[in-house]
Motif scaffolding. Structure first.
Motif, short mmCIF file in Angstrom:
data_model
loop_
_atom_site.label_atom_id
_atom_site.label_comp_id
_atom_site.label_asym_id
_atom_site.label_seq_id
_atom_site.Cartn_x
_atom_site.Cartn_y
_atom_site.Cartn_z
N LEU A 20 0.85 0.31 2.51
CA LEU A 20 -0.47 0.89 2.28
C LEU A 20 -0.87 0.77 0.81
O LEU A 20 -2.03 0.47 0.50
CB LEU A 20 -0.48 2.36 2.70
CG LEU A 20 -0.35 2.60 4.21
CD1 LEU A 20 -0.24 4.08 4.50
CD2 LEU A 20 -1.53 2.01 4.95
N ALA A 34 -10.63 2.43 2.41
CA ALA A 34 -9.81 2.81 1.25
C ALA A 34 -9.44 4.29 1.33
O ALA A 34 -8.30 4.67 1.09
CB ALA A 34 -10.57 2.52 -0.04
N ILE A 35 -10.40 5.09 1.71
CA ILE A 35 -10.11 6.53 1.80
C ILE A 35 -9.13 6.81 2.92
O ILE A 35 -8.21 7.61 2.78
CB ILE A 35 -11.42 7.32 1.99
CG1 ILE A 35 -12.24 7.24 0.69
CG2 ILE A 35 -11.15 8.77 2.35
CD1 ILE A 35 -13.62 7.80 0.80
N THR A 37 -6.87 4.77 4.06
CA THR A 37 -5.57 4.29 3.59
C THR A 37 -4.94 5.31 2.65
O THR A 37 -3.74 5.58 2.74
CB THR A 37 -5.74 2.95 2.85
OG1 THR A 37 -6.39 2.02 3.72
CG2 THR A 37 -4.42 2.38 2.40
N TYR A 38 -5.74 5.84 1.77
CA TYR A 38 -5.25 6.85 0.83
C TYR A 38 -4.70 8.05 1.58
O TYR A 38 -3.61 8.54 1.29
CB TYR A 38 -6.39 7.26 -0.10
CG TYR A 38 -6.10 8.48 -0.91
CD1 TYR A 38 -6.54 9.74 -0.50
CD2 TYR A 38 -5.36 8.40 -2.08
CE1 TYR A 38 -6.26 10.87 -1.24
CE2 TYR A 38 -5.08 9.52 -2.83
CZ TYR A 38 -5.55 10.76 -2.40
OH TYR A 38 -5.27 11.88 -3.14
N GLY A 41 -1.54 7.22 3.39
CA GLY A 41 -0.49 7.04 2.39
C GLY A 41 0.03 8.37 1.87
O GLY A 41 1.25 8.58 1.75
N LEU B 285 -1.75 5.14 -5.08
CA LEU B 285 -2.76 5.41 -4.06
C LEU B 285 -3.96 6.12 -4.68
O LEU B 285 -5.10 5.76 -4.44
CB LEU B 285 -2.17 6.30 -2.96
CG LEU B 285 -1.21 5.67 -1.97
CD1 LEU B 285 -0.58 6.73 -1.10
CD2 LEU B 285 -1.91 4.63 -1.12
N VAL B 289 -7.64 4.47 -5.03
CA VAL B 289 -8.84 4.90 -4.32
C VAL B 289 -9.90 5.39 -5.31
O VAL B 289 -11.09 5.13 -5.15
CB VAL B 289 -8.50 5.95 -3.24
CG1 VAL B 289 -8.30 7.32 -3.84
CG2 VAL B 289 -9.59 5.99 -2.19
N LEU B 292 -11.51 2.38 -6.79
CA LEU B 292 -12.40 1.73 -5.85
C LEU B 292 -13.70 2.51 -5.74
O LEU B 292 -14.79 1.93 -5.75
CB LEU B 292 -11.73 1.63 -4.49
CG LEU B 292 -12.39 0.67 -3.52
CD1 LEU B 292 -12.25 -0.74 -4.03
CD2 LEU B 292 -11.77 0.80 -2.15
#
Lengths: 75, 402
Positions: A20, A34-35, A37-38, A41, B285, B289, B292
């Motif tokens: 991830l 992305a969120i 995945t965060y 993770g 992480l 994020v 991004l």
């Protein structure tokens, strides 16, 4: 603790976590992905930490486990 | 075949006798595995690499042959006059009925039989590939179940447990308790290895022994034990616990550790390192994020800006509208004035052309009563014609006199 033995093995959790991180670092993800995945993770981060901090060493004797020849103590 | 004690006389062929002798030697355990010492004489080497010599002492001599494959592994200098120990089997060279020793290993005399046997065993196992580095297996990074072959008493097991408890209590230790010295160890260690090998859930095996007298290492040079180590499907770490001597077990093992504690440290990671790695992952992480989101935000901001630059602002639009409004007004006013002026001019012209103005100057408009036609000529109004006369102020009725 049985936490680590309940099918949740550190190696798998850790590899998924790293996967991830790589996905996020490779870039190009839409913000929603992305969120997500965060979040996934960070869940793995907590589970990995739990496995490591709550583990207790178990020592078993070989002959206690199984007796394929019908010898020794039963498991 | 007849027995030796048989009373009947049997006439053999030469071939039968030779066959008998050959079988005798091949089945005699002693003659099939013999060590002989003597002096080398009549040494020669064939083109193919086979080595021939006579091994002799005061009493007599025997022909020896060392075939090329085995000769290649012999490190002892073979030459006339050398005193050597030869290992091999006794055979009969049938074509000539000669006895010969088929050698497979040679060492200088005086090395000591045990040492010679040890070196011969090493050469044999090496030739079979038991020590090949290519076959050494990598240790698993996160072992879940660790097999330990060692004595249940003493410091070795305690040391291993302590190290693993500290570094990686996530794993489970599976103890195959065996003696690690003496005859019993020779049987039980291979058996423990087989049983651990039969369990597919075991990830790695440690074979460990604490320090002690060098003589006790001998069991770790045992051939059966070496083969059991080689046959183990899991990677094996040997921690035989000695400083200088390498045992055959060390050579066969996938990894060799100087002490049991060192073996435990090689086998598991340190959970403090993994916790730090987990924290780094969490940080990656988060920054990933956040970065991004910031990047996307900046993109949106930039696009909004470009968009607003492309469109005129409200102020500009209002000003434009105001300008248009003003221009329109001025145009209208001008037009109105122009129209008014034209209308005024037209009015004046109209007024000038108006018959009423003419009347005001004293002229009259004469019309025939009967059809309303204007009279312009006298002929148009003959005598007796009734006329209407319009004056500036009123009308008259008249009749034309003759």
């Amino acid at each position: 603790m049985t936490k680590a033995k309940s099918g949740e093995h550190f190696e798998e959790l850790f590899e998924r976590l790293n996967g991830l991180v790589r996905r996020l670092e490779d870039g190009g993800l839409p913000l929603d992905d992305a969120i997500a995945t965060y979040e996934e993770g960070m869940t793995l981060v907590m589970r990995c930490r739990d496995v490591l901090t709550s583990a207790e060493l178990r020592i078993t004797r070989l002959h206690e486990q199984f007796a394929p020849d019908g010898e020794g103590g039963g498991s | 075949m007849t027995t030796r004690a048989g009373t009947s006389i049997y006439i053999h062929s030469v071939g039968q006798l030779l066959t008998y002798l050959r079988e005798l030697m091949e089945t005699d355990a002693y003659l099939a595995d013999v060590w002989v010492s003597g002096e080398v004489a009549n040494f020669s080497r064939s083109q193919a690499g086979h080595v021939y010599f006579t091994l002799r002492d005061r009493v007599g001599g025997m022909r020896c042959v060392l075939f090329a494959r085995q000769a290649a592994m012999v490190r002892t200098a073979l030459e006339d006059g050398a005193h050597v120990m030869v290992h091999g089997r006794v055979a009969i060279y049938e074509a000539r009925g000669d006895l010969q020793l088929i050698a497979d290993f040679v060492r200088p005399e005086g090395v000591g039989v045990e040492q010679a046997r040890f070196e011969q065993l090493i050469a044999k196992l090496e030739a079979e590939g038991l020590f090949d580095t290519a076959r050494k297996r990598a240790l698993p990074r996160f072992p879940r179940r660790i097999g330990v072959v060692t004595s249940p008493h003493g410091a070795v097991l305690h040391d291993i447990c302590q190290v693993i408890e500290r570094r990686w209590p996530v794993a489970e230790l599976v103890l195959a308790a065996t003696p690690v010295q003496g005859e019993a160890a020779l049987a039980e260690i291979p058996d423990a290895l087989r049983r651990l090998g039969a369990d597919p859930s075991i990830d790695v095996v440690i074979v460990a022994r604490g320090g002690g007298a060098a003589e006790e290492l001998a069991i770790f040079n045992d051939e059966a034990l070496a083969r059991a180590l080689y046959a183990c499907p899991h990677p094996v770490i040997s921690a035989i616990g000695h400083e200088t001597d390498t045992t055959i077990a060390d050579l066969v093992a996938d990894v060799r550790a100087p002490t049991p504690s060192a073996a435990a440290e090689l086998v598991v990671p340190d959970r403090r390192d993994m916790l730090a790695a987990i924290e780094r992952a969490a940080l990656s992480l988060t920054t990933g994020v956040a970065g991004l989101a910031a990047h996307r935000g900046a993109e949106i901001e930039m696009r909004a800006q470009r968009l607003s630059q492309a469109l005129p602002s409200m102020t500009t639009l209002r000003a434009a509208i105001d300008r248009l409004d003003g221009a329109l007004r001025r145009t209208l006013i001008t037009r109105l004035a122009q129209t008014t002026a034209s209308v005024g001019a037209a009015e004046a012209r109209l007024a000038a052309l108006s018959p009423l103005a003419t009347l005001a100057r004293g002229y009259a408009i004469v019309q025939r009563e009967r059809d309303g036609a204007l009279v312009r000529a006298a002929a148009e109004a003959p005598a007796g014609e009734a006329l209407g006369i319009r004056l500036a102020g009123g009308t008259l009725r008249a009749e034309v006199t003759p």
